[in-house]
Motif scaffolding. Structure first.
Motif, PDB file in Angstrom:
ATOM      1  N   SER A  24      60.599  75.720  83.059  1.00 15.13           N
ATOM      2  CA  SER A  24      61.717  75.952  83.967  1.00 15.13           C
ATOM      3  C   SER A  24      62.981  76.356  83.216  1.00 15.13           C
ATOM      4  O   SER A  24      63.677  77.295  83.598  1.00 15.13           O
ATOM      5  CB  SER A  24      61.977  74.686  84.792  1.00 15.13           C
ATOM      6  N   GLY A  25      63.275  75.647  82.122  1.00 14.08           N
ATOM      7  CA  GLY A  25      64.470  75.962  81.355  1.00 14.08           C
ATOM      8  C   GLY A  25      64.376  77.291  80.638  1.00 14.08           C
ATOM      9  O   GLY A  25      65.323  78.074  80.622  1.00 14.08           O
ATOM     10  N   GLY A  26      63.204  77.562  80.043  1.00 14.31           N
ATOM     11  CA  GLY A  26      63.058  78.776  79.253  1.00 14.31           C
ATOM     12  C   GLY A  26      63.052  80.044  80.072  1.00 14.31           C
ATOM     13  O   GLY A  26      63.638  81.057  79.675  1.00 14.31           O
ATOM     14  N   VAL A  27      62.396  80.010  81.246  1.00  9.96           N
ATOM     15  CA  VAL A  27      62.272  81.242  82.024  1.00  9.96           C
ATOM     16  C   VAL A  27      63.362  81.399  83.077  1.00  9.96           C
ATOM     17  O   VAL A  27      63.720  82.522  83.438  1.00  9.96           O
ATOM     18  CB  VAL A  27      60.887  81.342  82.710  1.00  9.96           C
ATOM     19  N   TYR A  28      63.905  80.289  83.591  1.00  7.41           N
ATOM     20  CA  TYR A  28      64.876  80.415  84.687  1.00  7.41           C
ATOM     21  C   TYR A  28      66.278  79.943  84.310  1.00  7.41           C
ATOM     22  O   TYR A  28      67.216  80.735  84.270  1.00  7.41           O
ATOM     23  CB  TYR A  28      64.389  79.649  85.916  1.00  7.41           C
ATOM     24  N   HIS A  29      66.444  78.660  84.025  1.00  6.89           N
ATOM     25  CA  HIS A  29      67.791  78.114  83.870  1.00  6.89           C
ATOM     26  C   HIS A  29      68.554  78.775  82.732  1.00  6.89           C
ATOM     27  O   HIS A  29      69.765  78.989  82.831  1.00  6.89           O
ATOM     28  CB  HIS A  29      67.721  76.597  83.673  1.00  6.89           C
ATOM     29  N   GLN A  30      67.892  79.086  81.627  1.00  7.63           N
ATOM     30  CA  GLN A  30      68.539  79.830  80.546  1.00  7.63           C
ATOM     31  C   GLN A  30      68.030  81.264  80.480  1.00  7.63           C
ATOM     32  O   GLN A  30      68.757  82.163  80.083  1.00  7.63           O
ATOM     33  CB  GLN A  30      68.305  79.123  79.208  1.00  7.63           C
ATOM     34  N   GLY A  31      66.781  81.470  80.873  1.00 12.35           N
ATOM     35  CA  GLY A  31      66.225  82.818  80.831  1.00 12.35           C
ATOM     36  C   GLY A  31      66.965  83.794  81.725  1.00 12.35           C
ATOM     37  O   GLY A  31      67.130  84.975  81.388  1.00 12.35           O
ATOM     38  N   MET A  32      67.450  83.319  82.885  1.00 11.01           N
ATOM     39  CA  MET A  32      68.171  84.214  83.788  1.00 11.01           C
ATOM     40  C   MET A  32      69.478  84.701  83.188  1.00 11.01           C
ATOM     41  O   MET A  32      69.984  85.758  83.572  1.00 11.01           O
ATOM     42  CB  MET A  32      68.438  83.508  85.121  1.00 11.01           C
ATOM     43  N   ALA A  33      70.042  83.938  82.238  1.00  8.15           N
ATOM     44  CA  ALA A  33      71.252  84.410  81.559  1.00  8.15           C
ATOM     45  C   ALA A  33      70.971  85.689  80.777  1.00  8.15           C
ATOM     46  O   ALA A  33      71.854  86.546  80.628  1.00  8.15           O
ATOM     47  CB  ALA A  33      71.788  83.323  80.626  1.00  8.15           C
ATOM     48  N   ILE A  34      69.738  85.831  80.266  1.00  2.00           N
ATOM     49  CA  ILE A  34      69.358  87.047  79.543  1.00  2.00           C
ATOM     50  C   ILE A  34      69.315  88.238  80.498  1.00  2.00           C
ATOM     51  O   ILE A  34      69.599  89.375  80.121  1.00  2.00           O
ATOM     52  CB  ILE A  34      67.980  86.865  78.864  1.00  2.00           C
ATOM     53  N   PHE A  35      68.973  87.986  81.754  1.00  2.00           N
ATOM     54  CA  PHE A  35      68.872  89.054  82.745  1.00  2.00           C
ATOM     55  C   PHE A  35      70.239  89.460  83.299  1.00  2.00           C
ATOM     56  O   PHE A  35      70.341  90.472  83.993  1.00  2.00           O
ATOM     57  CB  PHE A  35      67.982  88.603  83.915  1.00  2.00           C
ATOM     58  N   PRO A  94      64.497  82.948  73.333  1.00  2.00           N
ATOM     59  CA  PRO A  94      64.628  84.021  72.333  1.00  2.00           C
ATOM     60  C   PRO A  94      63.606  85.136  72.517  1.00  2.00           C
ATOM     61  O   PRO A  94      63.927  86.319  72.294  1.00  2.00           O
ATOM     62  CB  PRO A  94      64.415  83.278  71.004  1.00  2.00           C
ATOM     63  N   PHE A  95      62.376  84.788  72.926  1.00  2.00           N
ATOM     64  CA  PHE A  95      61.382  85.831  73.193  1.00  2.00           C
ATOM     65  C   PHE A  95      61.805  86.690  74.381  1.00  2.00           C
ATOM     66  O   PHE A  95      61.592  87.906  74.390  1.00  2.00           O
ATOM     67  CB  PHE A  95      60.011  85.203  73.445  1.00  2.00           C
ATOM     68  N   VAL A  96      62.398  86.044  75.387  1.00  2.00           N
ATOM     69  CA  VAL A  96      62.916  86.805  76.527  1.00  2.00           C
ATOM     70  C   VAL A  96      64.025  87.742  76.066  1.00  2.00           C
ATOM     71  O   VAL A  96      64.075  88.918  76.451  1.00  2.00           O
ATOM     72  CB  VAL A  96      63.435  85.852  77.623  1.00  2.00           C
ATOM     73  N   ALA A  97      64.919  87.218  75.207  1.00  2.00           N
ATOM     74  CA  ALA A  97      66.030  88.031  74.703  1.00  2.00           C
ATOM     75  C   ALA A  97      65.537  89.233  73.904  1.00  2.00           C
ATOM     76  O   ALA A  97      66.142  90.314  73.954  1.00  2.00           O
ATOM     77  CB  ALA A  97      66.954  87.166  73.838  1.00  2.00           C
TER      78      ALA A  97
END
Length: 411
Positions: free
Chosen positions: A12-23, A144-147
């Motif tokens: 949840s944290g990696g893909v949404y709560h912080q991952g959405m900041a990358i988007f 980081p992988f998302v970034a």
């Protein structure tokens, strides 16, 4: 139970709560909208998540955590697949607010967190910290992988992978989550004793005081804590949504900024564990206050320093890292004050307050940047709000409310 909740929170944290900041910036550029417009649905998602928290907390208390977590995993994966097809601002609003926000703002967090609060008493601070540390683990590994993936493969393809990841991890784990130790014939903290009756209430063998929400709202503890989490939510709503934009405003490369988010959560894990160790031996509210104080210092450096060099970026991420330790200790004080039986609905009601407080500041921060090209006048007030939260947390009446043989007594 802790491992399951920690793993779910990592996703949840990696893909949404912080991952959405990358988007955030790719969506802004791809849809041709302003930062304020991009902030609106992300902020409103927090508001809807706050109201959902109350409902989901009550549903977990009534129907158990596994059914709620299964639904969250199913909807969350679908949400990212739909996000990959977004080609207009209206579609972005629909997908984020109706699907992703419903799946991620409260649903994955509540089942695991409530479950761990019920399974532990003496080591509750450590258990909840480990549960919350999942967000840091996921952010450190996945974000980081998302970034790196977004500029190489595009944000649409990255969203598809994230949706599939949610499905293959969260849905299978939902079946293994057990509501309380009593239903398995066990006791909190693994205590030794005769097996409790299957009809025994959750709180029947614990040291907790189990108050209802109606009792809880009669205490000073409840309303002071509500104000504290409201003020803290104002700050972290801005930081979590705009962190990439804030770092790039201070001269940090966009991809490097994404990696710094992972680094911040890497710092957060040992810091949070140390805070949990302190919280199980000292007043939890004072440990939380000291953690928030370092965050005030970190935000102040973002305000006063212009072009950040590497050591300054690392120092700021280190100072912001205690956030992952302050939240679980804060919730542990709530469980200690009001008990396990109705913890879900009480925590959900407080998260509703968080949602209300957090909706406006990110939109304001985006508007400030659109008008001035700077986050200066957005970050300045945040320091004041969080400093007020530090003082309120330090003076929190840790006894909350008590229930004795004469009935409920106000704190």
């Amino acid at each position: 139970m802790v491992a399951i909740a920690m793993t779910v929170n990592a996703i949840s944290g990696g893909v949404y709560h912080q991952g959405m900041a990358i988007f955030f910036l790719p969506l802004q550029r791809g849809l041709g909208i302003t930062r304020a417009a991009t902030s609106i649905p992300m902020s409103v998602a927090r508001l809807t998540g706050g109201f959902q928290s109350f409902l989901i907390g009550a549903l977990v208390d009534r129907f158990g955590p596994n059914k709620i977590l299964f639904f969250a995993g199913l909807l969350g994966g679908l949400g990212f697949l739909l996000l990959s097809r977004v080609n207009s601002y209206v579609m972005f609003l629909v997908v984020l607010l109706l699907v992703l926000a419903t799946a991620f703002q409260a649903a994955p967090d509540q089942p695991g967190f409530i479950t761990c609060a019920r399974w532990f008493y003496k080591k509750r601070g450590l258990a909840l910290t480990l549960t919350t540390a999942g967000y840091s683990v996921g952010t450190m590994i996945i974000t980081p992988f998302v970034a790196l993936s977004v500029p190489i493969f595009g944000w649409q393809n990255t969203a598809v992978v994230m949706g599939i990841l949610v499905w293959i991890v969260v849905i299978p784990l939902s079946a293994k989550l057990k509501a309380s130790p009593e239903i398995m014939g066990l006791h909190p903290d693994g205590a030794i004793g005769p097996p409790p009756s299957p009809k025994t209430k959750i709180h029947g063998k614990s040291q907790d005081r189990d108050l209802t929400l109606r009792d809880a709202v009669k205490t000073r503890f409840y309303w002071q804590f509500a104000l504290i989490v409201g003020l803290r939510s104002m700050v972290w709503a801005v930081v979590s949504i705009h962190i990439i934009g804030i770092f790039t405003w201070r001269g940090v490369d966009e991809s490097v900024a994404g990696i710094m988010i992972g680094l911040m959560h890497g710092f957060a894990i040992p810091i949070a564990l140390f805070m949990a160790w302190c919280g199980d031996r000292w007043h939890k509210n004072k440990v939380v206050s000291l953690g928030d104080l370092t965050i005030v210092v970190g935000i102040s450096f973002l305000v006063i320093w212009d072009s950040l060099v590497l050591w300054q970026v690392i120092l700021i991420t280190l100072l912001l890292a205690p956030n992952q330790g302050t939240w679980p200790l804060g919730w542990a004080t709530v469980a200690e004050a009001f008990g396990r039986q109705n913890f879900g609905v009480i925590r959900g009601s407080l998260q509703t307050v968080m949602g209300i407080f957090s909706v406006g500041p990110p939109i304001f921060a985006g508007w400030v940047f659109d008008q001035t090209g700077s986050y200066f006048f957005a970050l300045g007030p945040l320091m004041i709000f969080l400093a007020a939260g530090v003082l309120l947390m330090w003076t929190l009446p840790i006894q909350g409310g008590i229930e004795n043989n004469k009935g409920f007594v106000k704190a």
